[in-house]
Scaffold this motif. Sequence first.
Motif, PDB file in Angstrom:
ATOM      1  N   LEU A  65       0.819  -1.216   0.000  1.00 24.46           N
ATOM      2  CA  LEU A  65       0.000   0.000   0.000  1.00 24.46           C
ATOM      3  C   LEU A  65       0.853   1.266   0.000  1.00 24.46           C
ATOM      4  CD1 LEU A  65      -2.655  -1.161   2.624  1.00 24.46           C
ATOM      5  CD2 LEU A  65      -3.128  -0.661   0.216  1.00 24.46           C
ATOM      6  N   HIS A  66       1.890   1.306   0.822  1.00 23.56           N
ATOM      7  CA  HIS A  66       2.636   2.557   0.960  1.00 23.56           C
ATOM      8  C   HIS A  66       3.474   2.886  -0.268  1.00 23.56           C
ATOM      9  CE1 HIS A  66       1.301   2.131   5.092  1.00 23.56           C
ATOM     10  NE2 HIS A  66       1.614   3.403   5.278  1.00 23.56           N
ATOM     11  N   ALA A  67       3.985   1.876  -0.941  1.00 29.90           N
ATOM     12  CA  ALA A  67       4.735   2.163  -2.169  1.00 29.90           C
ATOM     13  C   ALA A  67       3.778   2.667  -3.247  1.00 29.90           C
ATOM     14  CB  ALA A  67       5.475   0.920  -2.656  1.00 29.90           C
ATOM     15  N   ASP A  68       2.585   2.106  -3.289  1.00 20.49           N
ATOM     16  CA  ASP A  68       1.575   2.622  -4.214  1.00 20.49           C
ATOM     17  C   ASP A  68       1.289   4.087  -3.884  1.00 20.49           C
ATOM     18  OD1 ASP A  68       1.366   0.046  -5.156  1.00 20.49           O
ATOM     19  OD2 ASP A  68      -0.813  -0.098  -4.942  1.00 20.49           O
ATOM     20  N   ARG A  69       1.077   4.343  -2.605  1.00 20.31           N
ATOM     21  CA  ARG A  69       0.686   5.703  -2.214  1.00 20.31           C
ATOM     22  C   ARG A  69       1.759   6.724  -2.603  1.00 20.31           C
ATOM     23  NH1 ARG A  69      -0.902   7.996   3.739  1.00 20.31           N
ATOM     24  NH2 ARG A  69       1.224   7.425   4.274  1.00 20.31           N
ATOM     25  N   ARG A  70       3.007   6.380  -2.359  1.00 24.21           N
ATOM     26  CA  ARG A  70       4.096   7.308  -2.697  1.00 24.21           C
ATOM     27  C   ARG A  70       4.041   7.662  -4.185  1.00 24.21           C
ATOM     28  NH1 ARG A  70       8.813   5.252  -4.504  1.00 24.21           N
ATOM     29  NH2 ARG A  70       8.527   3.296  -3.355  1.00 24.21           N
ATOM     30  N   GLN A  71       3.872   6.646  -5.025  1.00 24.51           N
ATOM     31  CA  GLN A  71       3.891   6.891  -6.476  1.00 24.51           C
ATOM     32  C   GLN A  71       2.625   7.627  -6.937  1.00 24.51           C
ATOM     33  OE1 GLN A  71       5.618   3.270  -8.692  1.00 24.51           O
ATOM     34  NE2 GLN A  71       5.031   2.427  -6.730  1.00 24.51           N
ATOM     35  N   ILE A  72       1.491   7.279  -6.332  1.00 22.56           N
ATOM     36  CA  ILE A  72       0.237   7.933  -6.719  1.00 22.56           C
ATOM     37  C   ILE A  72       0.284   9.410  -6.349  1.00 22.56           C
ATOM     38  CG2 ILE A  72      -2.253   8.032  -6.279  1.00 22.56           C
ATOM     39  CD1 ILE A  72      -2.060   4.969  -5.610  1.00 22.56           C
ATOM     40  N   ALA A  73       0.720   9.697  -5.112  1.00 19.59           N
ATOM     41  CA  ALA A  73       0.728  11.087  -4.640  1.00 19.59           C
ATOM     42  C   ALA A  73       1.613  11.941  -5.541  1.00 19.59           C
ATOM     43  CB  ALA A  73       1.216  11.140  -3.190  1.00 19.59           C
ATOM     44  N   ARG A  74       2.726  11.369  -5.955  1.00 13.93           N
ATOM     45  CA  ARG A  74       3.648  12.109  -6.819  1.00 13.93           C
ATOM     46  C   ARG A  74       2.985  12.419  -8.160  1.00 13.93           C
ATOM     47  NH1 ARG A  74       9.810  10.165  -8.293  1.00 13.93           N
ATOM     48  NH2 ARG A  74      10.140  11.720  -9.898  1.00 13.93           N
ATOM     49  N   ALA A  75       2.271  11.459  -8.704  1.00 19.12           N
ATOM     50  CA  ALA A  75       1.617  11.683 -10.000  1.00 19.12           C
ATOM     51  C   ALA A  75       0.438  12.640  -9.875  1.00 19.12           C
ATOM     52  CB  ALA A  75       1.158  10.356 -10.591  1.00 19.12           C
ATOM     53  N   LEU A  76      -0.211  12.627  -8.722  1.00 15.56           N
ATOM     54  CA  LEU A  76      -1.359  13.520  -8.529  1.00 15.56           C
ATOM     55  C   LEU A  76      -0.912  14.902  -8.056  1.00 15.56           C
ATOM     56  CD1 LEU A  76      -3.906  11.142  -6.720  1.00 15.56           C
ATOM     57  CD2 LEU A  76      -3.752  11.658  -9.168  1.00 15.56           C
ATOM     58  N   GLY A  77       0.360  15.037  -7.680  1.00 10.31           N
ATOM     59  CA  GLY A  77       0.826  16.301  -7.138  1.00 10.31           C
ATOM     60  C   GLY A  77       0.130  16.626  -5.825  1.00 10.31           C
ATOM     61  N   MET A  78      -0.050  15.619  -5.007  1.00 12.10           N
ATOM     62  CA  MET A  78      -0.855  15.748  -3.790  1.00 12.10           C
ATOM     63  C   MET A  78      -0.038  15.278  -2.591  1.00 12.10           C
ATOM     64  SD  MET A  78      -4.615  14.051  -3.543  1.00 12.10           S
ATOM     65  CE  MET A  78      -5.579  14.957  -4.718  1.00 12.10           C
ATOM     66  N   ASP A  79      -0.328  15.812  -1.415  1.00 12.20           N
ATOM     67  CA  ASP A  79       0.340  15.313  -0.209  1.00 12.20           C
ATOM     68  C   ASP A  79      -0.058  13.864   0.019  1.00 12.20           C
ATOM     69  OD1 ASP A  79       1.527  17.665   0.289  1.00 12.20           O
ATOM     70  OD2 ASP A  79       0.054  18.354   1.775  1.00 12.20           O
ATOM     71  N   GLU A  80       0.908  13.088   0.503  1.00 14.30           N
ATOM     72  CA  GLU A  80       0.595  11.673   0.733  1.00 14.30           C
ATOM     73  C   GLU A  80      -0.561  11.490   1.706  1.00 14.30           C
ATOM     74  OE1 GLU A  80       3.687   8.905   1.512  1.00 14.30           O
ATOM     75  OE2 GLU A  80       4.926   9.582  -0.171  1.00 14.30           O
ATOM     76  N   GLU A  81      -0.684  12.408   2.687  1.00 16.23           N
ATOM     77  CA  GLU A  81      -1.738  12.250   3.701  1.00 16.23           C
ATOM     78  C   GLU A  81      -3.124  12.282   3.067  1.00 16.23           C
ATOM     79  OE1 GLU A  81       0.840  14.668   4.141  1.00 16.23           O
ATOM     80  OE2 GLU A  81       1.794  12.856   4.975  1.00 16.23           O
ATOM     81  N   LYS A  82      -3.219  12.939   1.926  1.00 15.68           N
ATOM     82  CA  LYS A  82      -4.535  13.047   1.288  1.00 15.68           C
ATOM     83  C   LYS A  82      -4.857  11.847   0.416  1.00 15.68           C
ATOM     84  CE  LYS A  82      -5.684  17.874   1.261  1.00 15.68           C
ATOM     85  NZ  LYS A  82      -6.027  19.016   0.405  1.00 15.68           N
ATOM     86  N   VAL A  83      -3.894  11.003   0.236  1.00 13.84           N
ATOM     87  CA  VAL A  83      -4.109   9.803  -0.577  1.00 13.84           C
ATOM     88  C   VAL A  83      -4.168   8.617   0.388  1.00 13.84           C
ATOM     89  CG1 VAL A  83      -3.216   8.398  -2.469  1.00 13.84           C
ATOM     90  CG2 VAL A  83      -2.815  10.867  -2.451  1.00 13.84           C
ATOM     91  N   ARG A  84      -5.382   8.160   0.663  1.00 10.35           N
ATOM     92  CA  ARG A  84      -5.570   7.106   1.667  1.00 10.35           C
ATOM     93  C   ARG A  84      -5.864   5.796   0.947  1.00 10.35           C
ATOM     94  NH1 ARG A  84      -7.664  12.005   3.543  1.00 10.35           N
ATOM     95  NH2 ARG A  84      -9.330  11.709   2.032  1.00 10.35           N
ATOM     96  N   LEU A  85      -5.037   4.796   1.209  1.00 13.87           N
ATOM     97  CA  LEU A  85      -5.229   3.515   0.525  1.00 13.87           C
ATOM     98  C   LEU A  85      -5.785   2.476   1.494  1.00 13.87           C
ATOM     99  CD1 LEU A  85      -3.584   4.944  -1.662  1.00 13.87           C
ATOM    100  CD2 LEU A  85      -2.444   2.763  -2.106  1.00 13.87           C
ATOM    101  N   HIS A  86      -6.679   1.663   0.973  1.00 14.05           N
ATOM    102  CA  HIS A  86      -7.312   0.605   1.758  1.00 14.05           C
ATOM    103  C   HIS A  86      -7.177  -0.680   0.947  1.00 14.05           C
ATOM    104  CE1 HIS A  86      -9.479   3.867   3.942  1.00 14.05           C
ATOM    105  NE2 HIS A  86      -9.404   4.447   2.765  1.00 14.05           N
ATOM    106  N   LEU A  87      -6.713  -1.726   1.588  1.00 17.81           N
ATOM    107  CA  LEU A  87      -6.562  -2.981   0.860  1.00 17.81           C
ATOM    108  C   LEU A  87      -7.928  -3.615   0.622  1.00 17.81           C
ATOM    109  CD1 LEU A  87      -4.276  -4.876  -0.223  1.00 17.81           C
ATOM    110  CD2 LEU A  87      -4.732  -6.282   1.797  1.00 17.81           C
ATOM    111  N   ALA A  88      -8.262  -3.800  -0.642  1.00 16.69           N
ATOM    112  CA  ALA A  88      -9.460  -4.575  -0.981  1.00 16.69           C
ATOM    113  C   ALA A  88      -9.032  -6.038  -1.115  1.00 16.69           C
ATOM    114  CB  ALA A  88     -10.061  -4.055  -2.277  1.00 16.69           C
ATOM    115  N   GLY A  89      -9.987  -6.939  -1.232  1.00 18.74           N
ATOM    116  CA  GLY A  89      -9.641  -8.356  -1.326  1.00 18.74           C
ATOM    117  C   GLY A  89      -8.740  -8.620  -2.523  1.00 18.74           C
ATOM    118  N   VAL A  90      -7.684  -9.394  -2.304  1.00 20.57           N
ATOM    119  CA  VAL A  90      -6.673  -9.613  -3.338  1.00 20.57           C
ATOM    120  C   VAL A  90      -6.766 -11.056  -3.848  1.00 20.57           C
ATOM    121  CG1 VAL A  90      -4.229  -9.476  -3.910  1.00 20.57           C
ATOM    122  CG2 VAL A  90      -5.172  -7.985  -2.139  1.00 20.57           C
ATOM    123  N   GLY A  91      -6.983 -11.189  -5.141  1.00 18.41           N
ATOM    124  CA  GLY A  91      -7.087 -12.520  -5.752  1.00 18.41           C
ATOM    125  C   GLY A  91      -5.761 -12.998  -6.280  1.00 18.41           C
ATOM    126  N   GLY A  92      -4.777 -13.175  -5.394  1.00 21.62           N
ATOM    127  CA  GLY A  92      -3.449 -13.639  -5.809  1.00 21.62           C
ATOM    128  C   GLY A  92      -2.582 -12.480  -6.260  1.00 21.62           C
TER     129      GLY A  92
END
Lengths: 155, 762
Positions: free
Chosen positions: B220-247
């Motif tokens: 989750l956190h590596a995703d968040r770092r990359q997403i926030a950078r692409a969105l030009g947004m503070d990481e705190e504003k990008v909240r990730l929640h794990l949905a069910g993972v099928g492998g």
Amino acid sequence: MRVNIEINGERHTADDVWPGESLLYVLRERLGLPGSKNACEQGECGSCTVYLDDTPVCACLVAAGQAEGRSVRTVEGLGTEDELDPVQEAFVRTGAVQCGFCTPGLIVAAHELVHRSPDATDAEIREALAGNLCRCTGYEKILDAVRLAAKGVQR
Amino acid sequence: MSAPTRQGGLTSTGTGGVGDSPQRPDANLKVRGEFAYSSDLWHEDMLWGATLRSPHPHARIRGLDTSAALAVPGVYAVLTHEDVPGENIYGLEHPDQPVLAADVVRYQGEPIAIVAADHPETARRAAARVRVDYEVLDPVTDAAAALRADAPVLHPHNPGGNLVRHARIRHGSGPLTADVVVTGEYTVGMQDQAFLGPESGMAVPAEDGGLDLYIATQWLHADRRQIARALGMDEEKVRLHLAGVGGAFGAREDLSMQVHACLLALRTGKPVKIVYGREESFFGHVHRHPAVLRYEHGATRDGDLVYVRASMILDGGAYASTTAAVTGNAATLGAGPYQAPTVEIDCYGVYTNNPPCGAMRGFGAVQACFAYESQMDKLAQALGMSPVDVRVRNAVEQGSVMPTGQVVDSAAPVGELLALVRDRPLPPERGATFDLRELPGGVSNTTHGEGVVRGVGYGVGIKNVAFSEGFDDYSTARVRLEVTGGEPVVSVHTAAAEVGQGLVTLKAQIARTELGVARVVILPSDTAVGSAGSSSASRQSYVTGGAVRAACERVRADVLALAGGAAAGLAGGKVVDGAGVVLADLVEVLGEAVVEHTVEWRHRPTEALDPVTGQGFAHVQYAFAAHRAVVDVDVELGLVRVVELACAQDVGRAMNPDAVVGQIQGGSAQGLGLAVMEEIQVVGGVVRNPSFTDYLIPTVLDMPPMPIDVLERADPHAPYGLRGVGEPPTLSSTPAIVAAIRAATGKALTRVPVRPEHIVGD
Ligand code: FES
Ligand code: FES
């Protein structure tokens, strides 16, 4: 278009269905029954297996309109509120579930098999489940689950 | 905006602690079809996203016209690179990949535009109406050619040109000559992780201008770092929640639809769901690096290795992803679990216009293992020794020095694992009466036994556990103990991704063992707690397991202080003294108190490799598995049936014995797939088989019985002595099967997957 289907014993109606929608899409996205899975939507993995009338089918290959007026049973309709179906129970007990994405389809396929042929040999079980892919388990514990479920049905 | 329907916390009750095999807390939901996977998310107000991808592996984009797509009724937004508010670049290790291609596309399937619409089919059709003016360029499709001076440079800013990394190992100074020398060139095809749950998730815009993303991922956190950078947004504003993972198997370590869904949600102000179909999934994630590996092994006539030389090229495809780390793994583990006084290895990770490659279970060690194990068989043959004997003779053990100079400082029972699989009784020969399904070709009825030859082969491998080469590898766990409903309840909160491996079960087992409590609640994983690192590299039991244990220890210390007196431990819901005598009820000691600790836990540090010699303490732990494969081959038709695939693996401590066996069987199956069927076929940079019709993974008919031996040789450096489990069985399964096919056919078989024409051809 409008589609009427009996699902797990209840009548359901879906409106504004686009004719290209599959039974799987209607179950998952229009009727709130996402238990049947969408691993390929190409008829290759079996994760979407449901009973259509009494025959297991890949719901991704059935156009929603083809299910009009017929009865469908999904993984959500096998157990009751309080109790798992014995096939579901067997999957839990044998550790046949990892990510679980293959599980609903396998459970429906196994359910049909153990009721049709409770004394199936290993070779017959393998053949019956050959259309259901699992990427996590290597199938050993799934075979254990089906053997256990079949024993339950025999009794 | 409200959250979509999603998976809540999971409750685990009962007695199962470390070393037991309690039921998965999510198993009931999964068998009922009630577990909410990322593709099951639903919101009454949601839109569907779709992606336009490049049909060309290499092209310049001269122009983009979205007007026809925007005109489609039901379309809410059509976005291109111009709509990326932050930096239009991301990547796990090296940011080099555009969120949406701007001026050039470097692989077939590269995303160019995204659409949000009220129906998935509307979104797909609209995406197809985005007009792109391409100037098609010649693709660079050969990794070796990509390194030549005259090759077009695909990433002009990369200092190494098309070279992502050259990992170089120089160890020992003995002669590169020996009495017995075997050489070989081996090729590994491109394997797909083929998880069943497609890439999917839902982004929901929030009132603070940020958003919530419900996503199936490995980290989750590596995703968040990359997403926030692409969105030009503070990481705190990008909240990730794990949905069910099928492998996962590595394929969810990089971003797929994450940023796209966020861009569309922010633009439309509505929840946006994206679900890839299977074909799109083949373009939506990285694959296992195809490799060409040249090896030379020198040995004495008695069979002692004198030197190993290897040169490997890994095709990283269009973007770097984790190519650098995969290259490091292939190099540092390239001599295998063997001691050789002198080792020279060069491993090159390369950019091409082929599909991007990155993490897949085994991570560089798989490719090397196929090559060095093929070499060990060749050496055995040259020496007239048995394949097991030559391996055992050269096997590493505790105290051995690896080609990196690193001393193996915990158990390394390589010889014992080989002996275990060798000494198992062989499966019976086919009798006079048999079922067609027992034969290669099965019910295709291609043979009744004529032309069918049995073969037996062995393989053993070495894998590093957790992140290596000096990476700051840690996990965070928050553990809380309180009385709820008259009962002591532990809640465990981490950001670790449960991808099917059973980490949710394990976290509850650890909490139960450490705190002596029956009821454990595993809270949903999200970014409200610190990073857990990736669910990859066989590392979560070790690192997140270590974090949970450390947090439990702090909680326990506080509770014992509360109890005072002779309190020394917690067991069965009671506070006990050093002799286990009950002093007080935990419920009474706790009263209204809430005891909570959050711990960031690290494994001992590793070191970067010396860039010239490749020397250094690069890996925190090694793990080993061995296989014996028994195959029947129809030598006339080239059809293979694996009859049995036995495995022995050292897991340090079997934290959950049933789950350990499940991992070993599943990993072995993926190795079987690479051995005989699985390959993404890429011609001129174009994928020819992006479907489960044409990319075959093992079915239950392809899989043989898999008897397993589990050894528990504790690693004193690791929590509970455990060793990472997930990857090692994926390594040695492939070479064992190919060795068995060689034994049956006498063919050299230097390439995987083995195809019928390799068996029947010259
Ligand atoms: S989703 Fe229907 S067969 Fe795969
Ligand atoms: S349990 Fe993951 S696909 Fe079967």
